[in-house]
Design a protein around this motif. Structure first.
Motif, PDB file in Angstrom:
ATOM      1  N   TYR A 113     141.025  -1.710  52.382  1.00 12.39           N
ATOM      2  CA  TYR A 113     139.926  -0.870  52.415  1.00 12.39           C
ATOM      3  C   TYR A 113     138.785  -1.298  51.759  1.00 12.39           C
ATOM      4  O   TYR A 113     138.935  -1.357  50.601  1.00 12.39           O
ATOM      5  CB  TYR A 113     140.567   0.615  52.204  1.00 12.39           C
ATOM      6  CG  TYR A 113     141.369   1.585  53.439  1.00 12.39           C
ATOM      7  CD1 TYR A 113     140.576   1.758  54.494  1.00 12.39           C
ATOM      8  CD2 TYR A 113     142.540   1.390  53.511  1.00 12.39           C
ATOM      9  CE1 TYR A 113     141.077   2.449  55.482  1.00 12.39           C
ATOM     10  CE2 TYR A 113     143.183   1.990  54.482  1.00 12.39           C
ATOM     11  CZ  TYR A 113     142.413   2.689  55.529  1.00 12.39           C
ATOM     12  OH  TYR A 113     143.234   3.236  56.443  1.00 12.39           O
ATOM     13  N   GLU A 114     137.733  -1.263  52.406  1.00 11.17           N
ATOM     14  CA  GLU A 114     136.311  -1.412  51.742  1.00 11.17           C
ATOM     15  C   GLU A 114     135.517  -0.161  51.935  1.00 11.17           C
ATOM     16  O   GLU A 114     135.396   0.464  53.133  1.00 11.17           O
ATOM     17  CB  GLU A 114     135.723  -2.423  52.199  1.00 11.17           C
ATOM     18  CG  GLU A 114     136.429  -3.847  51.857  1.00 11.17           C
ATOM     19  CD  GLU A 114     135.755  -5.036  52.333  1.00 11.17           C
ATOM     20  OE1 GLU A 114     134.455  -4.853  52.520  1.00 11.17           O
ATOM     21  OE2 GLU A 114     136.217  -6.238  52.418  1.00 11.17           O
ATOM     22  N   ILE A 166     146.807   9.401  53.316  1.00  5.48           N
ATOM     23  CA  ILE A 166     145.698   9.145  52.249  1.00  5.48           C
ATOM     24  C   ILE A 166     145.497  10.315  51.347  1.00  5.48           C
ATOM     25  O   ILE A 166     145.465  11.601  51.900  1.00  5.48           O
ATOM     26  CB  ILE A 166     144.396   8.618  53.144  1.00  5.48           C
ATOM     27  CG1 ILE A 166     143.443   8.161  51.973  1.00  5.48           C
ATOM     28  CG2 ILE A 166     144.250   9.827  54.115  1.00  5.48           C
ATOM     29  CD1 ILE A 166     143.369   7.143  51.237  1.00  5.48           C
ATOM     30  N   LEU A 167     145.114  10.053  50.100  1.00  5.81           N
ATOM     31  CA  LEU A 167     144.900  11.228  49.157  1.00  5.81           C
ATOM     32  C   LEU A 167     143.361  10.863  48.288  1.00  5.81           C
ATOM     33  O   LEU A 167     143.401   9.702  47.835  1.00  5.81           O
ATOM     34  CB  LEU A 167     146.037  11.407  48.160  1.00  5.81           C
ATOM     35  CG  LEU A 167     147.338  11.972  48.637  1.00  5.81           C
ATOM     36  CD1 LEU A 167     148.362  10.966  49.304  1.00  5.81           C
ATOM     37  CD2 LEU A 167     148.168  12.715  47.248  1.00  5.81           C
ATOM     38  N   ALA A 168     142.685  11.849  48.319  1.00  5.40           N
ATOM     39  CA  ALA A 168     141.574  11.596  47.173  1.00  5.40           C
ATOM     40  C   ALA A 168     142.075  12.530  46.049  1.00  5.40           C
ATOM     41  O   ALA A 168     142.279  13.445  46.133  1.00  5.40           O
ATOM     42  CB  ALA A 168     140.253  12.194  48.054  1.00  5.40           C
ATOM     43  N   ASN A 169     141.491  11.942  45.123  1.00  8.76           N
ATOM     44  CA  ASN A 169     141.780  12.420  43.592  1.00  8.76           C
ATOM     45  C   ASN A 169     140.702  12.199  42.744  1.00  8.76           C
ATOM     46  O   ASN A 169     139.348  11.825  42.811  1.00  8.76           O
ATOM     47  CB  ASN A 169     142.905  11.478  42.907  1.00  8.76           C
ATOM     48  CG  ASN A 169     144.103  11.386  43.774  1.00  8.76           C
ATOM     49  OD1 ASN A 169     144.929  12.296  44.190  1.00  8.76           O
ATOM     50  ND2 ASN A 169     144.448  10.048  44.103  1.00  8.76           N
ATOM     51  N   GLY A 170     140.673  13.302  41.653  1.00  8.21           N
ATOM     52  CA  GLY A 170     139.750  13.442  40.662  1.00  8.21           C
ATOM     53  C   GLY A 170     139.922  14.684  39.660  1.00  8.21           C
ATOM     54  O   GLY A 170     140.321  15.539  40.361  1.00  8.21           O
ATOM     55  N   HIS A 171     139.760  14.468  38.642  1.00  2.44           N
ATOM     56  CA  HIS A 171     140.134  15.545  37.625  1.00  2.44           C
ATOM     57  C   HIS A 171     138.845  16.561  37.714  1.00  2.44           C
ATOM     58  O   HIS A 171     137.918  16.549  38.201  1.00  2.44           O
ATOM     59  CB  HIS A 171     140.225  15.120  36.242  1.00  2.44           C
ATOM     60  CG  HIS A 171     141.209  15.866  35.495  1.00  2.44           C
ATOM     61  ND1 HIS A 171     141.090  17.149  35.037  1.00  2.44           N
ATOM     62  CD2 HIS A 171     142.488  15.398  34.874  1.00  2.44           C
ATOM     63  CE1 HIS A 171     142.224  17.352  34.307  1.00  2.44           C
ATOM     64  NE2 HIS A 171     142.718  16.350  34.225  1.00  2.44           N
ATOM     65  N   GLN A 184     139.053   9.127  39.347  1.00  2.00           N
ATOM     66  CA  GLN A 184     140.392   8.633  39.662  1.00  2.00           C
ATOM     67  C   GLN A 184     140.399   7.888  41.079  1.00  2.00           C
ATOM     68  O   GLN A 184     139.695   8.009  42.113  1.00  2.00           O
ATOM     69  CB  GLN A 184     141.370   9.541  39.681  1.00  2.00           C
ATOM     70  CG  GLN A 184     141.547  10.371  38.304  1.00  2.00           C
ATOM     71  CD  GLN A 184     142.645  11.706  38.412  1.00  2.00           C
ATOM     72  OE1 GLN A 184     142.981  11.870  39.711  1.00  2.00           O
ATOM     73  NE2 GLN A 184     142.685  12.243  37.386  1.00  2.00           N
ATOM     74  N   LYS A 185     141.219   6.886  40.971  1.00  2.00           N
ATOM     75  CA  LYS A 185     141.453   6.054  42.388  1.00  2.00           C
ATOM     76  C   LYS A 185     142.176   6.926  43.290  1.00  2.00           C
ATOM     77  O   LYS A 185     142.783   8.059  43.224  1.00  2.00           O
ATOM     78  CB  LYS A 185     142.288   4.929  42.022  1.00  2.00           C
ATOM     79  CG  LYS A 185     143.877   4.833  41.803  1.00  2.00           C
ATOM     80  CD  LYS A 185     144.645   3.556  41.875  1.00  2.00           C
ATOM     81  CE  LYS A 185     146.154   3.784  41.955  1.00  2.00           C
ATOM     82  NZ  LYS A 185     146.669   2.339  41.965  1.00  2.00           N
ATOM     83  N   ARG A 186     142.062   6.394  44.509  1.00  2.00           N
ATOM     84  CA  ARG A 186     142.817   7.110  45.653  1.00  2.00           C
ATOM     85  C   ARG A 186     144.352   6.645  45.888  1.00  2.00           C
ATOM     86  O   ARG A 186     144.538   5.789  45.114  1.00  2.00           O
ATOM     87  CB  ARG A 186     142.092   6.958  47.025  1.00  2.00           C
ATOM     88  CG  ARG A 186     140.702   7.567  47.147  1.00  2.00           C
ATOM     89  CD  ARG A 186     139.737   6.888  46.546  1.00  2.00           C
ATOM     90  NE  ARG A 186     138.236   7.503  46.402  1.00  2.00           N
ATOM     91  CZ  ARG A 186     137.389   7.142  47.223  1.00  2.00           C
ATOM     92  NH1 ARG A 186     137.297   5.942  47.746  1.00  2.00           N
ATOM     93  NH2 ARG A 186     136.306   7.919  47.038  1.00  2.00           N
ATOM     94  N   LEU A 187     144.973   7.480  46.692  1.00  2.00           N
ATOM     95  CA  LEU A 187     146.590   7.005  46.910  1.00  2.00           C
ATOM     96  C   LEU A 187     146.501   6.807  48.231  1.00  2.00           C
ATOM     97  O   LEU A 187     146.442   7.632  49.136  1.00  2.00           O
ATOM     98  CB  LEU A 187     147.384   8.045  46.235  1.00  2.00           C
ATOM     99  CG  LEU A 187     147.517   8.207  44.816  1.00  2.00           C
ATOM    100  CD1 LEU A 187     148.401   9.386  44.546  1.00  2.00           C
ATOM    101  CD2 LEU A 187     148.091   6.957  44.045  1.00  2.00           C
ATOM    102  N   PRO A 242     139.624  -2.372  47.408  1.00  2.00           N
ATOM    103  CA  PRO A 242     138.769  -1.758  46.556  1.00  2.00           C
ATOM    104  C   PRO A 242     138.421  -0.352  47.086  1.00  2.00           C
ATOM    105  O   PRO A 242     137.990   0.580  46.090  1.00  2.00           O
ATOM    106  CB  PRO A 242     137.528  -2.620  46.535  1.00  2.00           C
ATOM    107  CG  PRO A 242     137.539  -3.327  47.628  1.00  2.00           C
ATOM    108  CD  PRO A 242     138.960  -3.699  48.078  1.00  2.00           C
ATOM    109  N   GLY A 243     138.435   0.046  48.175  1.00  2.00           N
ATOM    110  CA  GLY A 243     137.991   1.229  48.513  1.00  2.00           C
ATOM    111  C   GLY A 243     138.975   2.201  48.141  1.00  2.00           C
ATOM    112  O   GLY A 243     138.729   3.505  48.046  1.00  2.00           O
ATOM    113  N   ILE A 244     140.415   1.914  47.924  1.00  2.00           N
ATOM    114  CA  ILE A 244     141.029   2.726  47.395  1.00  2.00           C
ATOM    115  C   ILE A 244     141.303   2.534  45.852  1.00  2.00           C
ATOM    116  O   ILE A 244     141.427   3.866  45.154  1.00  2.00           O
ATOM    117  CB  ILE A 244     142.562   2.381  48.046  1.00  2.00           C
ATOM    118  CG1 ILE A 244     142.595   2.649  49.454  1.00  2.00           C
ATOM    119  CG2 ILE A 244     143.722   3.285  47.444  1.00  2.00           C
ATOM    120  CD1 ILE A 244     142.490   3.887  50.105  1.00  2.00           C
ATOM    121  N   ASN A 245     141.095   1.585  45.169  1.00  2.00           N
ATOM    122  CA  ASN A 245     141.215   1.480  43.918  1.00  2.00           C
ATOM    123  C   ASN A 245     140.074   1.649  43.066  1.00  2.00           C
ATOM    124  O   ASN A 245     140.099   1.529  41.714  1.00  2.00           O
ATOM    125  CB  ASN A 245     141.944   0.124  43.488  1.00  2.00           C
ATOM    126  CG  ASN A 245     143.268  -0.135  43.930  1.00  2.00           C
ATOM    127  OD1 ASN A 245     144.237   0.519  43.327  1.00  2.00           O
ATOM    128  ND2 ASN A 245     143.422  -0.709  45.142  1.00  2.00           N
TER     129      ASN A 245
END
Length: 625
Positions: free
Chosen positions: A87-88, A439-444, A460-463, A482-485
């Motif tokens: 994923y980019e 697919i998950l989007a993350n962030g504090h 945070q990175k995605r999962l 890199p689109g995930i990490n």
């Protein structure tokens, strides 16, 4: 003490369900399961001790306590290899450059600055290319301009044009979520945006423009209210879309303490924004469509109104018990989740506890944010996946039928991460093998974690979890590109095939940044089919169930408004077909009638209209080239 006994009973029931599921799982390990069960029991005791505390002291905790413990990932069985994924993020090249506004970047003072915004993928002009709408927040700083939502028109080949002003989306306010649906059956999808303040209904004029018709359609609120998730659906199956709106907190900045002013405004020794616990909770609103696109609040009459004890975020609507009527699941933050069972369109009953969806298998409330539903394992029932706060596992609820769900997070291999704070999520078959992945989007929520010596990060990175097809998922994130990490403070997420090539893209809202547009550049491993279903009147058939059978494998999905984290996915349904080049399609329309189409070719965008069969077929763009 009664609360402790209730929790113990719930926990016992969950353990029985988990043991049954685990004993029928390919890689079941009795010793490991016993160890996990002991941990769950110990956690239950700790949770029970919290209940013995005076209510005032217990409520000082800002969010639901995260007691989840990560379980080591199980190795892949011999001979099983995951697909290649890359994923980019191509948002900048595509022209998606609008920066999200969500309060102050640092030193946030109120919780409304932390919840972020949703995103919608919706073809507003019916040109066959899904467009993108990004909701925006606001700022408390004196003199700060209030941003608008941003509408990007899809020009094809991953090029987008900002048409916000041209389309008439000129309302400004502190936006939150978004959902889409055709309220008057004119064939064009309308857009509803939730806000802290005044929600907005944009009526689609059919000529590329919208008009704010919130008041004339009966959707104006008499008082300032914080609304979050929303969804259009036909709860009484009369052929007209109704609307559910979820509310979060009765929020008034003048009455809300600032970081550090009270004990519930601290987290791991840091002064942080207050809430949600300690702030007044909210409830849910249901609006009924009169058949002319005008809405009436029927929340009380339909038994949707709850006591104001819930911090609600994201509704997901499906026929979860296969009785033909759409039910409602709502992911709630720091309180029990809600599950409204539809009683034949006459009213709803809230059965979150008895269904097993209110808590996790330890009897704990979790800080739920987003949710996705899918028939992940081809059982003919929709399971539910819910994202939660940090220091906790996300939750996988397996649908056992008859409104009975079991927490199978551990057994499905999804308890391997606890350090991420999850928001938007979606079921997506990224390798077209016929099994829905995640697919998950993350962030504090707290920017302070970057300097708080907590080993956590705001961005945070995605999962990305790959569905192995044997009842378990595999964390493919480290090798997913890199689109995930690449880390972001992400919130809303939506999926859709933006260029009609048979693979879905992912659009994610990033706080304080431009959005992400994730494209999988790895070689496709299978065929697929993309289906748009229309009612007899020509509107997207929200609530219709589509079943696709290929090579004796049967998949099903439903067309949904809303979901993820206060967002909207493409209303067309994508099915991976693996090596199959044809598929049989069955559609159960919202009114209960069914149609079957045999031998439909793969690798096409297929439009089916009720009573007319296939009315349009287009080869994928990659096939044309």
């Amino acid at each position: 003490m009664a609360s402790i006994y209730t929790m113990a009973a719930i926990h016992s029931a969950r353990c029985r369900n988990r043991h049954f599921a685990a004993s029928h799982t390919h890689c079941y390990n009795p010793a490991q399961d016993m160890e996990l069960r002991c941990h769950a029991s110990l956690t239950l005791i700790v949770a029970s001790l919290f209940l013995l505390l005076p209510h005032g002291l217990w409520s000082q905790m800002g969010v639901a306590t995260g007691n989840g413990v990560a379980v080591p990932a199980r190795p892949l069985p011999p001979g099983m290899k995951p697909p290649v994924v890359n994923y980019e993020d191509i948002a900048a090249q595509a022209g998606l450059t609008a920066v999200n506004v969500s309060g102050a970047e640092k030193n946030k003072q109120y919780i409304v600055e932390t919840t972020g915004n949703g995103v919608a993928i919706v073809d507003y002009d019916n040109d066959g290319l899904p467009d993108i709408l990004l909701v925006n927040g606001g700022k408390f700083q004196s003199g700060a301009a209030t941003p608008e939502a941003v509408l990007y028109h899809n020009l094809g080949n991953f090029k987008f044009e900002d048409v916000t002003q041209k389309a008439g989306l000129t309302h400004t306010g502190w936006g939150q979520g978004v959902c889409a649906g055709d309220i008057d059956n004119d064939g064009y999808n309308d857009i509803f945006i939730t806000e802290w303040g005044r929600n907005v209904l944009y009526h689609n004029q059919g000529n590329g423009t919208f008009r704010d018709e919130t008041e004339s359609r009966g959707l104006a609120s008499p008082q300032t209210r914080w609304s979050t998730g929303c969804a259009f659906f036909d709860f009484n199956r009369d052929g007209f879309l109704d609307l559910i709106v979820v509310h979060y907190i009765e929020f008034d900045p003048a009455k809300t303490p600032h970081p550090g002013e009270r004990s519930q405004c601290e987290w791991k020794g840091m002064s942080v924004i207050c809430g949600p616990r300690g702030l007044p909770a909210e409830t849910v609103t249901l609006y009924q469509n009169d058949g002319h696109g005008h809405f009436t609040d029927v929340s009380d009459a339909m038994h949707i109104t709850t006591p104001k004890n819930y911090y609600g975020f994201s509704p997901v609507i499906d026929d979860f018990d296969n009785d033909g009527w759409p039910d409602i699941f709502i992911a709630c933050d720091s309180t029990a989740s809600l599950y409204f069972h539809n009683l034949g369109g006459k009213r709803f009953e809230e059965i979150g506890v008895s269904s097993g969806l209110a808590y996790n298998d330890e009897g704990r409330e979790q800080a739920g944010m987003g949710a996705a539903a899918a028939d992940f394992f081809h059982k003919g029932r929709f399971d539910i996946f819910k994202t939660n706060f940090a220091d906790d596992t996300h939750t996988f609820y397996r649908n056992q039928g008859s409104n009975n769900f079991s927490d199978d997070t551990i057994d499905t291999g999804l308890a391997v991460n606890t350090r991420y704070l999850g928001w938007g999520t979606a079921a997506i078959d990224f390798d077209n093998d016929g099994w829905k992945d995640l697919i998950l989007a993350n962030g504090h929520v707290y920017p302070e974690v970057d300097s708080g010596h907590t080993s956590e990060a705001f961005k945070q990175k995605r999962l990305l979890y790959w569905n192995r097809g044997d009842g378990q998922f595999y964390d493919l994130s480290p090798q997913a590109g890199p689109g995930i990490n690449t880390p972001h403070a992400s919130r809303g997420l939506a999926v859709g095939d933006l260029n009609n090539d048979g693979r879905e893209e992912i659009v994610i809202v990033n706080m304080g940044e431009a959005p992400s547009l994730l494209r999988n550049n790895a070689p496709s491993l299978g065929h697929s089919i993309l289906i748009r279903a229309l009612t007899a009147t020509g509107r997207d058939a929200i609530g219709a169930r589509i079943t696709v059978t290929a090579d004796k494998v049967k998949q099903m999905d439903e067309i949904r408004s809303g979901g993820s984290y206060i967002s909207q996915n493409d209303l067309r349904l994508h099915f991976g077909l693996g090596k199959a080049t044809t598929a049989d399609i069955s559609v159960r329309w919202s009114d209960g009638k069914t149609e079957t189409l045999a031998g439909v070719a793969a690798d096409e965008v297929v439009t089916i209209q009720q009573g007319k069969g296939i009315v349009q077929k287009k080869l994928y763009t990659s096939i044309k080239q």
